[in-house]
Design a protein around this motif. Structure first.
Motif, PDB file in Angstrom:
ATOM      1  N   SER A 136      25.952  29.470 -21.015  1.00 20.63           N
ATOM      2  CA  SER A 136      25.467  30.752 -21.551  1.00 20.63           C
ATOM      3  C   SER A 136      25.231  31.789 -20.456  1.00 20.63           C
ATOM      4  O   SER A 136      24.815  32.906 -20.752  1.00 20.63           O
ATOM      5  N   GLY A 137      25.481  31.405 -19.201  1.00 19.32           N
ATOM      6  CA  GLY A 137      25.369  32.369 -18.110  1.00 19.32           C
ATOM      7  C   GLY A 137      24.189  32.177 -17.188  1.00 19.32           C
ATOM      8  O   GLY A 137      23.978  32.961 -16.265  1.00 19.32           O
ATOM      9  N   MET A 138      23.397  31.120 -17.425  1.00 18.24           N
ATOM     10  CA  MET A 138      22.250  30.860 -16.546  1.00 18.24           C
ATOM     11  C   MET A 138      22.656  29.943 -15.402  1.00 18.24           C
ATOM     12  O   MET A 138      23.552  29.114 -15.533  1.00 18.24           O
ATOM     13  N   ARG A 139      21.985  30.108 -14.281  1.00 15.79           N
ATOM     14  CA  ARG A 139      22.149  29.206 -13.144  1.00 15.79           C
ATOM     15  C   ARG A 139      21.078  28.125 -13.266  1.00 15.79           C
ATOM     16  O   ARG A 139      19.897  28.395 -13.084  1.00 15.79           O
ATOM     17  N   VAL A 140      21.485  26.926 -13.605  1.00 12.67           N
ATOM     18  CA  VAL A 140      20.553  25.841 -13.868  1.00 12.67           C
ATOM     19  C   VAL A 140      20.635  24.814 -12.739  1.00 12.67           C
ATOM     20  O   VAL A 140      21.721  24.337 -12.406  1.00 12.67           O
ATOM     21  N   VAL A 141      19.502  24.494 -12.161  1.00  8.34           N
ATOM     22  CA  VAL A 141      19.440  23.479 -11.109  1.00  8.34           C
ATOM     23  C   VAL A 141      18.494  22.374 -11.571  1.00  8.34           C
ATOM     24  O   VAL A 141      17.326  22.632 -11.866  1.00  8.34           O
ATOM     25  N   THR A 142      19.013  21.158 -11.664  1.00 11.51           N
ATOM     26  CA  THR A 142      18.220  20.000 -12.066  1.00 11.51           C
ATOM     27  C   THR A 142      18.019  19.126 -10.839  1.00 11.51           C
ATOM     28  O   THR A 142      18.988  18.780 -10.153  1.00 11.51           O
ATOM     29  N   VAL A 143      16.782  18.772 -10.553  1.00  7.67           N
ATOM     30  CA  VAL A 143      16.435  18.138  -9.279  1.00  7.67           C
ATOM     31  C   VAL A 143      15.903  16.721  -9.507  1.00  7.67           C
ATOM     32  O   VAL A 143      15.075  16.491 -10.393  1.00  7.67           O
ATOM     33  N   ASP A 144      16.372  15.782  -8.687  1.00  9.91           N
ATOM     34  CA  ASP A 144      15.769  14.452  -8.630  1.00  9.91           C
ATOM     35  C   ASP A 144      14.526  14.537  -7.754  1.00  9.91           C
ATOM     36  O   ASP A 144      14.618  14.918  -6.577  1.00  9.91           O
ATOM     37  N   ALA A 145      13.378  14.168  -8.296  1.00 10.03           N
ATOM     38  CA  ALA A 145      12.157  14.141  -7.495  1.00 10.03           C
ATOM     39  C   ALA A 145      12.270  13.091  -6.392  1.00 10.03           C
ATOM     40  O   ALA A 145      13.080  12.163  -6.474  1.00 10.03           O
ATOM     41  N   ARG A 146      11.462  13.240  -5.381  1.00  8.34           N
ATOM     42  CA  ARG A 146      11.451  12.235  -4.307  1.00  8.34           C
ATOM     43  C   ARG A 146      11.203  10.842  -4.896  1.00  8.34           C
ATOM     44  O   ARG A 146      10.411  10.657  -5.823  1.00  8.34           O
ATOM     45  N   GLY A 147      11.946   9.884  -4.390  1.00  6.38           N
ATOM     46  CA  GLY A 147      11.795   8.524  -4.873  1.00  6.38           C
ATOM     47  C   GLY A 147      12.476   8.235  -6.197  1.00  6.38           C
ATOM     48  O   GLY A 147      12.344   7.140  -6.732  1.00  6.38           O
ATOM     49  N   HIS A 148      13.215   9.196  -6.718  1.00  5.81           N
ATOM     50  CA  HIS A 148      13.876   9.043  -8.017  1.00  5.81           C
ATOM     51  C   HIS A 148      15.371   9.327  -7.873  1.00  5.81           C
ATOM     52  O   HIS A 148      15.787  10.155  -7.056  1.00  5.81           O
ATOM     53  N   GLY A 149      16.160   8.680  -8.723  1.00  5.76           N
ATOM     54  CA  GLY A 149      17.589   8.979  -8.788  1.00  5.76           C
ATOM     55  C   GLY A 149      18.262   8.854  -7.435  1.00  5.76           C
ATOM     56  O   GLY A 149      18.133   7.853  -6.746  1.00  5.76           O
ATOM     57  N   ASP A 150      18.972   9.919  -7.047  1.00  6.85           N
ATOM     58  CA  ASP A 150      19.719   9.910  -5.790  1.00  6.85           C
ATOM     59  C   ASP A 150      18.968  10.594  -4.655  1.00  6.85           C
ATOM     60  O   ASP A 150      19.529  10.763  -3.563  1.00  6.85           O
ATOM     61  N   SER A 151      17.733  11.012  -4.895  1.00  8.99           N
ATOM     62  CA  SER A 151      16.919  11.550  -3.809  1.00  8.99           C
ATOM     63  C   SER A 151      16.399  10.414  -2.941  1.00  8.99           C
ATOM     64  O   SER A 151      16.293   9.264  -3.380  1.00  8.99           O
ATOM     65  N   GLU A 152      16.067  10.742  -1.708  1.00  8.61           N
ATOM     66  CA  GLU A 152      15.559   9.717  -0.798  1.00  8.61           C
ATOM     67  C   GLU A 152      14.177   9.232  -1.226  1.00  8.61           C
ATOM     68  O   GLU A 152      13.411   9.971  -1.848  1.00  8.61           O
ATOM     69  N   TRP A 153      13.894   7.985  -0.904  1.00 12.44           N
ATOM     70  CA  TRP A 153      12.564   7.434  -1.110  1.00 12.44           C
ATOM     71  C   TRP A 153      11.695   7.826   0.087  1.00 12.44           C
ATOM     72  O   TRP A 153      12.179   7.895   1.226  1.00 12.44           O
ATOM     73  N   ALA A 154      10.442   8.089  -0.162  1.00 16.92           N
ATOM     74  CA  ALA A 154       9.526   8.484   0.905  1.00 16.92           C
ATOM     75  C   ALA A 154       9.215   7.276   1.788  1.00 16.92           C
ATOM     76  O   ALA A 154       8.648   6.292   1.299  1.00 16.92           O
ATOM     77  N   PRO A 155       9.568   7.316   3.075  1.00 15.75           N
ATOM     78  CA  PRO A 155       9.325   6.147   3.933  1.00 15.75           C
ATOM     79  C   PRO A 155       7.841   5.840   4.103  1.00 15.75           C
ATOM     80  O   PRO A 155       7.469   4.694   4.380  1.00 15.75           O
TER      81      PRO A 155
END
Length: 287
Positions: A59-78
């Motif tokens: 519909s023309g919006m710029r949508v950014v969906t984010v993996d929170a830290r420790g979730h999905g493909d984001s890094e886990w917090a050491p």
């Protein structure tokens, strides 16, 4: 492939959170469209928003969906740092990197992050806020049920079907999918077993007691002057009708949309109604 089809398929982003932690994100729609950032709930991933992202992007919006830290493909917090304050820092850094004012849509954990961020330096980048089944005083029993589910099965599952059984028991109101393909986005295979796609230390001693969040959330809510939409699943055990009313007393200008048949996982329970509500709200903020 047509431009319209390109908008339906996301491009991959690599963003940086607090301490340089790498965060995975997907971007839908034109890069010059109004920015809408989606934050998922605990134990979920950015893929929770895929259908909504594709529709809003088209519909023309710029949508950014984010993996929170420790979730999905984001890094886990050491250092096992999954505190709310750290997630707020992640969001503010993400908004800075995206370089545009944004409507922030947050479910549960993501909604808490978005709300608290509005009260921090840099929070002025958030021009409107959508809270998906989260309020300043959620129902303790519902919160406990969510935490109990997230804390189970740390030793993984023998099969994908076993994981599907666990999800079906947790979401009895939702028809069980005929295929387990979608569940693969939330699982990792390791040594012949399947594990949830999040860091189990998310529930460690580095995370605050939910009750400790009430006062800072209420302070942030009282200070809200931007457009606010509260989306509540009418079958939710986390946000009651009374909890929604109490939130609206704190934020009198907040709009409320209730989705019949939906529970705490409102966006997944009735994605069409959820997406329609968010699109209508975002478009109204642009007028």
């Amino acid at each position: 492939m047509s431009n319209a089809n390109n908008l339906l398929e996301p491009s991959r982003l690599r963003l940086r959170g607090s301490g340089g932690l790498e965060l995975a994100a997907d971007q839908f729609g034109p890069v010059d469209g109004p920015l809408v950032v989606f934050l998922h709930g605990g134990g979920q991933t950015r893929h929770s928003w895929k259908k909504t992202g594709a529709r809003l992007g088209a519909s023309g919006m710029r949508v950014v969906t984010v993996d929170a830290r420790g979730h999905g493909d984001s890094e886990w917090a050491p250092d096992r740092d999954y505190r709310r304050e750290t997630m707020v820092e992640d969001l503010l850094l993400v908004l800075e990197q995206l370089g545009a004012p944004a409507v922030v849509v947050g479910a549960s954990m993501g909604g808490i992050t978005g709300l608290l961020a509005t009260a921090r330096p840099g929070g002025q980048a958030i021009t409107a806020l959508v809270l998906v089944d989260i309020v300043t005083r959620p129902e303790p029993e519902g919160v406990a049920r969510v935490i109990d589910f997230l804390g189970k099965h740390r030793d993984g599952f023998d099969s994908i079907e076993e994981a599907a059984d666990a999800v079906a028991a947790y979401l009895p109101h939702r028809p069980r999918p005929k295929s387990t393909e979608g569940l693969l986005r939330n699982l990792r295979e390791r040594d012949g077993r399947w594990y949830w796609h999040w860091d189990p230390d998310m529930l460690s001693d580095r995370v605050e007691d939910p009750s400790a969040m009430i006062e800072p959330m209420e302070d942030a809510a009282r200070a809200l002057r931007i457009p606010v939409l509260l989306v509540r699943g009418m079958r939710s055990d986390v946000v009651s009708a009374e909890g929604a009313e109490a939130f609206q007393r704190l934020v009198p200008h907040a709009q409320l949309v209730e989705i019949g048949g939906a529970a705490h996982t409102a966006a997944g329970d009735d994605n069409d109604s959820f997406t329609d509500a968010v699109a209508k709200f975002v478009l109204a903020t642009l007028e």
